[in-house]
Design a protein around this motif. Sequence first.
Motif, PDB file in Angstrom:
ATOM      1  N   SER A   1      -0.943  -3.478  -0.061  1.00  0.00           N
ATOM      2  CA  SER A   1      -0.914  -2.068  -0.458  1.00  0.00           C
ATOM      3  C   SER A   1      -0.135  -1.886  -1.753  1.00  0.00           C
ATOM      4  O   SER A   1      -0.532  -1.113  -2.618  1.00  0.00           O
ATOM      5  CB  SER A   1      -0.291  -1.211   0.646  1.00  0.00           C
ATOM      6  N   ILE A   2       0.998  -2.607  -1.888  1.00  0.00           N
ATOM      7  CA  ILE A   2       1.843  -2.494  -3.072  1.00  0.00           C
ATOM      8  C   ILE A   2       2.260  -3.882  -3.536  1.00  0.00           C
ATOM      9  O   ILE A   2       2.687  -4.718  -2.738  1.00  0.00           O
ATOM     10  CB  ILE A   2       3.104  -1.647  -2.781  1.00  0.00           C
TER      11      ILE A   2
ATOM     12  N   ASN B   1      -7.504  -0.894  -4.615  1.00  0.00           N
ATOM     13  CA  ASN B   1      -6.530   0.206  -4.570  1.00  0.00           C
ATOM     14  C   ASN B   1      -5.105  -0.269  -4.304  1.00  0.00           C
ATOM     15  O   ASN B   1      -4.344   0.381  -3.590  1.00  0.00           O
ATOM     16  CB  ASN B   1      -6.936   1.242  -3.511  1.00  0.00           C
ATOM     17  N   VAL B   2      -4.743  -1.405  -4.903  1.00  0.00           N
ATOM     18  CA  VAL B   2      -3.372  -1.886  -4.812  1.00  0.00           C
ATOM     19  C   VAL B   2      -2.546  -1.207  -5.904  1.00  0.00           C
ATOM     20  O   VAL B   2      -2.944  -1.199  -7.067  1.00  0.00           O
ATOM     21  CB  VAL B   2      -3.305  -3.420  -4.982  1.00  0.00           C
ATOM     22  N   ALA B   3      -1.425  -0.617  -5.521  1.00  0.00           N
ATOM     23  CA  ALA B   3      -0.507  -0.053  -6.513  1.00  0.00           C
ATOM     24  C   ALA B   3       0.348  -1.201  -7.057  1.00  0.00           C
ATOM     25  O   ALA B   3       1.183  -1.749  -6.344  1.00  0.00           O
ATOM     26  CB  ALA B   3       0.378   1.013  -5.880  1.00  0.00           C
ATOM     27  N   THR B   4       0.123  -1.565  -8.309  1.00  0.00           N
ATOM     28  CA  THR B   4       0.870  -2.653  -8.935  1.00  0.00           C
ATOM     29  C   THR B   4       2.002  -2.057  -9.767  1.00  0.00           C
ATOM     30  O   THR B   4       1.754  -1.295 -10.708  1.00  0.00           O
ATOM     31  CB  THR B   4      -0.049  -3.508  -9.825  1.00  0.00           C
TER      32      THR B   4
ATOM     33  N   ILE C   1       3.344   1.980 -13.343  1.00  0.00           N
ATOM     34  CA  ILE C   1       2.487   1.829 -12.169  1.00  0.00           C
ATOM     35  C   ILE C   1       1.061   1.629 -12.652  1.00  0.00           C
ATOM     36  O   ILE C   1       0.570   2.401 -13.482  1.00  0.00           O
ATOM     37  CB  ILE C   1       2.531   3.075 -11.265  1.00  0.00           C
TER      38      ILE C   1
ATOM     39  N   ILE D   1      -2.677   1.764 -11.408  1.00  0.00           N
ATOM     40  CA  ILE D   1      -3.559   2.177 -10.324  1.00  0.00           C
ATOM     41  C   ILE D   1      -4.964   2.335 -10.877  1.00  0.00           C
ATOM     42  O   ILE D   1      -5.163   2.551 -12.068  1.00  0.00           O
ATOM     43  CB  ILE D   1      -3.090   3.493  -9.667  1.00  0.00           C
TER      44      ILE D   1
ATOM     45  N   SER E   1       4.932   5.588  -6.059  1.00  0.00           N
ATOM     46  CA  SER E   1       3.799   4.692  -6.271  1.00  0.00           C
ATOM     47  C   SER E   1       2.849   4.715  -5.080  1.00  0.00           C
ATOM     48  O   SER E   1       1.623   4.714  -5.248  1.00  0.00           O
ATOM     49  CB  SER E   1       4.305   3.262  -6.507  1.00  0.00           C
ATOM     50  N   ALA E   2       3.417   4.727  -3.868  1.00  0.00           N
ATOM     51  CA  ALA E   2       2.583   4.754  -2.666  1.00  0.00           C
ATOM     52  C   ALA E   2       1.781   6.055  -2.594  1.00  0.00           C
ATOM     53  O   ALA E   2       0.598   6.055  -2.199  1.00  0.00           O
ATOM     54  CB  ALA E   2       3.452   4.595  -1.423  1.00  0.00           C
TER      55      ALA E   2
ATOM     56  N   ARG F   1      -1.012   5.970  -5.246  1.00  0.00           N
ATOM     57  CA  ARG F   1      -2.097   5.104  -4.774  1.00  0.00           C
ATOM     58  C   ARG F   1      -3.032   5.872  -3.843  1.00  0.00           C
ATOM     59  O   ARG F   1      -4.263   5.809  -3.976  1.00  0.00           O
ATOM     60  CB  ARG F   1      -1.491   3.908  -4.047  1.00  0.00           C
TER      61      ARG F   1
ATOM     62  N   MET G   1      -7.031   7.038  -4.312  1.00  0.00           N
ATOM     63  CA  MET G   1      -8.026   6.640  -3.318  1.00  0.00           C
ATOM     64  C   MET G   1      -8.882   7.824  -2.890  1.00  0.00           C
ATOM     65  O   MET G   1     -10.073   7.677  -2.591  1.00  0.00           O
ATOM     66  CB  MET G   1      -7.333   6.029  -2.099  1.00  0.00           C
TER      67      MET G   1
END
Length: 299
Positions: A37-38, A60-63, A75, A77, A183-184, A187, A191
């Motif tokens: 997820s992150i 959809n990974v928040a990098t 971030i 996204i 960030s979460a 994300r 989505m």
Amino acid sequence: MSFRSVIISNSANLTLKNNNLIINNDNEFQIPIEDISILVIEGISVRLTNRLLNKLAENNVATIICDEIHLPSSILIPLNSHYRSYKVLKQQLDQSAAFNKRIWQNIIRQKLYNQGKCLDILGLNGGDFLDKLSNTVESGDKGNKEAIGAKYYFKSLFGENFTRNTGNGINAALDYGYAIMRSAVARALVMYGFNTALGVNHCNELNSFNLADDFMEPLRPIVDLWVYSNINYDCELTKDDRIALVDLINSECIIEKQNHSILNAIDKMIASYTTACSKKDFRLLKLPTIKQLEYHYYE
């Protein structure tokens, strides 16, 4: 559903192989991309491929990229990952000022309530005041009860001399934890097709994440709970501290009268905002309530 939070702190080469993240730093590790997820990249000597970045975006990974002192600085996204992004954008643009003010009212009410719960959980005074204050929030928070609550809350939590604009261990930990929550939330918004620059209340022209800043507000006390119990003024944020702060997204909270991980609660919150926008009914928004920090092992 993705559930892993991955932190890369040391020098490493990151590549993609068979839809797995390959981490190579003398030893080789692999993690399925769909489980992540992150992804937090702290190490300043980390190399990664464009192919990997594309696959992270597709899933959809928040990098999160950190600076040389390990604080999140950007971030990454995905853009337009939702199949009806134009429809969602139109809904965002069509929302009335009255609707947005009501959404903001709900967010601030829940933030103040959660701040009061935080004080109660820690056995500190002030929870009743914040609970009562939350019930007086008007549409758009016209009386700026958020600021009144924040001033009272932080002094109750960290002492009379505490301020959020000074450099110390507590503020460093708060900033790091808030950045992870932000960030979460960003994300999840992407989505569901939202443009994160178009905020409900935040409207900084230089901020690409105004909407994420709106919806992370009720989640801040989760970070505050952990920081109060683990960090003091003179602390330096260690690697273990940063790992624990990232892992807070797997802590438990309550939404729709059920226990969920913070990560899943964020998804439910943004899903409910989608419904509220489409039906133009602010009462359909669901927001999380915090509880004693506890790891959530199932959904």
